[in-house]
Design a protein around this motif. Structure first.
Motif, PDB file in Angstrom:
ATOM      1  N   UNK A   1       0.820  -1.213   0.000  1.00  0.00           N
ATOM      2  CA  UNK A   1       0.000   0.000   0.000  1.00  0.00           C
ATOM      3  C   UNK A   1       0.849   1.255   0.000  1.00  0.00           C
ATOM      4  N   UNK A   2       1.912   1.261   0.765  1.00  0.00           N
ATOM      5  CA  UNK A   2       2.749   2.462   0.890  1.00  0.00           C
ATOM      6  C   UNK A   2       3.878   2.493  -0.122  1.00  0.00           C
ATOM      7  N   UNK A   3       4.289   1.315  -0.614  1.00  0.00           N
ATOM      8  CA  UNK A   3       5.476   1.210  -1.471  1.00  0.00           C
ATOM      9  C   UNK A   3       6.664   1.893  -0.811  1.00  0.00           C
ATOM     10  N   UNK A   4       6.715   1.728   0.514  1.00  0.00           N
ATOM     11  CA  UNK A   4       7.781   2.339   1.292  1.00  0.00           C
ATOM     12  C   UNK A   4       7.891   1.576   2.605  1.00  0.00           C
TER      13      UNK A   4
ATOM     14  N   UNK B   1       8.766  -7.523  -4.685  1.00  0.00           N
ATOM     15  CA  UNK B   1       9.059  -6.103  -4.856  1.00  0.00           C
ATOM     16  C   UNK B   1      10.362  -5.943  -5.632  1.00  0.00           C
ATOM     17  N   UNK B   2      10.438  -4.826  -6.328  1.00  0.00           N
ATOM     18  CA  UNK B   2      11.705  -4.371  -6.872  1.00  0.00           C
ATOM     19  C   UNK B   2      12.181  -3.231  -5.972  1.00  0.00           C
TER      20      UNK B   2
ATOM     21  N   UNK C   1      10.564  -9.871   7.225  1.00  0.00           N
ATOM     22  CA  UNK C   1       9.339 -10.657   6.982  1.00  0.00           C
ATOM     23  C   UNK C   1       9.076 -10.784   5.481  1.00  0.00           C
ATOM     24  N   UNK C   2       9.242  -9.697   4.748  1.00  0.00           N
ATOM     25  CA  UNK C   2       8.990  -9.750   3.305  1.00  0.00           C
ATOM     26  C   UNK C   2      10.018 -10.647   2.623  1.00  0.00           C
TER      27      UNK C   2
ATOM     28  N   UNK D   1       9.720   1.312  -3.288  1.00  0.00           N
ATOM     29  CA  UNK D   1       9.530  -0.031  -3.808  1.00  0.00           C
ATOM     30  C   UNK D   1       8.597   0.007  -5.009  1.00  0.00           C
ATOM     31  N   UNK D   2       8.610  -1.070  -5.785  1.00  0.00           N
ATOM     32  CA  UNK D   2       7.658  -1.274  -6.878  1.00  0.00           C
ATOM     33  C   UNK D   2       7.277  -2.747  -6.871  1.00  0.00           C
TER      34      UNK D   2
END
Length: 317
Positions: A16-19, A50-51, A37-38, A57-58
């Motif tokens: 949601x935040x891409x951060x 994610x990239x 965790x990710x 992030x993307x």
């Protein structure tokens, strides 16, 4: 495959935040914990989600496919927990409402009903006066007519006499009811309404050649755009009259029926339906505009000229 719930929660926040920093702040953990965790989740899946970019992030293609499912799942869990925590269960009430009544009367008042009955989950399904209570799984239906429908209880809500309505530009050419004979008369699927109105006005009815509509809402919209003159329940289109989109060139009305709340005789009304019916009737009793379908003002919204005598006839369909 069993995936850790905490890792999915971290993934959802990060998506949601891409951060990672903002995701950590939302979840009240460290950025390192979110990242770990990710990373563990990606290792379990064998796919990057994610990239990592210089400033955030993307989502990868795999991440974009996974995130909506995860987000919806958490939303459903939250809704279920809220329902379990409520002091009383919510009651679902499904009501079919003829579109004209829904927009012209009910929807502007729905907020008050929800405030009074927060535990009733009201679901409205609009129709064009053709409705099957049993077949459509409806608890009740608001419909227009004479109150006689096989196998149903009917509670009259309000009368809605029909009167000619049209665009202001067209109304300038209408000085007396007889002038309607030279106009395009838009029609509903209920036959002979114009015949009834001309009879009430003590005039011979011309042959109606205008377009035919299965909804008063589309009929009214056609009239606002100058397609012709429509017979409409003025009570349901007061907003268009006050806005000046429609005009009532003549006060004569024809009473062809009323709006009714109906439910099956074979099914005991639920508490939610009883509350809804009582609220509807109470609202209508307090509504100063409801005097049996007739306007109490000498010149109701959108009318032209002085008040003329109102005629009524009955019609079954």
């Amino acid at each position: 495959m069993q995936l850790p719930l905490n890792a999915l929660r971290m993934f959802d926040a990060a998506a949601r935040h891409l951060n990672l920093t903002r995701a950590a702040q939302e979840l009240h953990v460290t950025q390192a914990a979110v990242s770990q965790h990710i990373r563990n989740l990606e290792e379990r899946l064998g796919k990057p989600l994610f990239r990592r970019l210089p400033r955030g992030l993307a989502l990868t293609d795999e991440g974009q496919a996974l995130w909506p499912v995860v987000a919806q799942s958490f939303e459903r869990i939250e809704q279920s927990l809220q329902q379990v925590a409520e002091p009383r269960p919510r009651e679902i009430l499904t009501v079919g409402v003829v579109g004209t009544f829904a927009i012209g009367w009910l929807i502007p008042r729905l907020g008050q009903f929800q405030q009074l009955h927060p535990y009733i989950d009201l679901r409205l399904l609009t129709h064009n006066n053709r409705v099957d209570l049993a077949g459509e799984g409806l608890d009740a239906a608001v419909r227009f007519g004479d109150g006689s429908w096989h196998g149903t209880h009917a509670h009259m809500l309000l009368r809605a006499p029909l009167s000619p309505m049209c665009a202001p530009a067209l109304a300038q050419h209408l000085r007396q009811p007889a002038d309607l004979a030279g106009q395009t008369l838009l029609r509903s699927y209920r036959r002979h309404e114009w015949d009834g109105w001309f009879a009430a006005a003590q005039l011979p009815a011309p042959l109606a050649r205008g377009a035919m509509f299965d909804s008063s809402l589309t009929l009214a919209e056609a009239a606002t755009q100058g397609a012709g003159v429509a017979l409409l329940p003025a009570r349901m289109f007061e907003h268009m009259l006050l806005q000046g989109r429609l005009v009532r060139p003549f006060i004569q009305e024809v009473n062809t029926g009323a709006y009714w709340l109906t439910h099956l005789k074979s099914r005991q009304p639920s508490a939610a339906l009883t509350n809804f019916r009582q609220w509807l009737l109470a609202q209508l009793e307090r509504d100063p505009a409801d005097d049996g379908g007739h306007d109490a003002m000498d010149n109701p919204p959108g009318t032209i000229g002085q008040r003329r005598k109102t005629h009524e006839i009955s019609q079954e369909y």
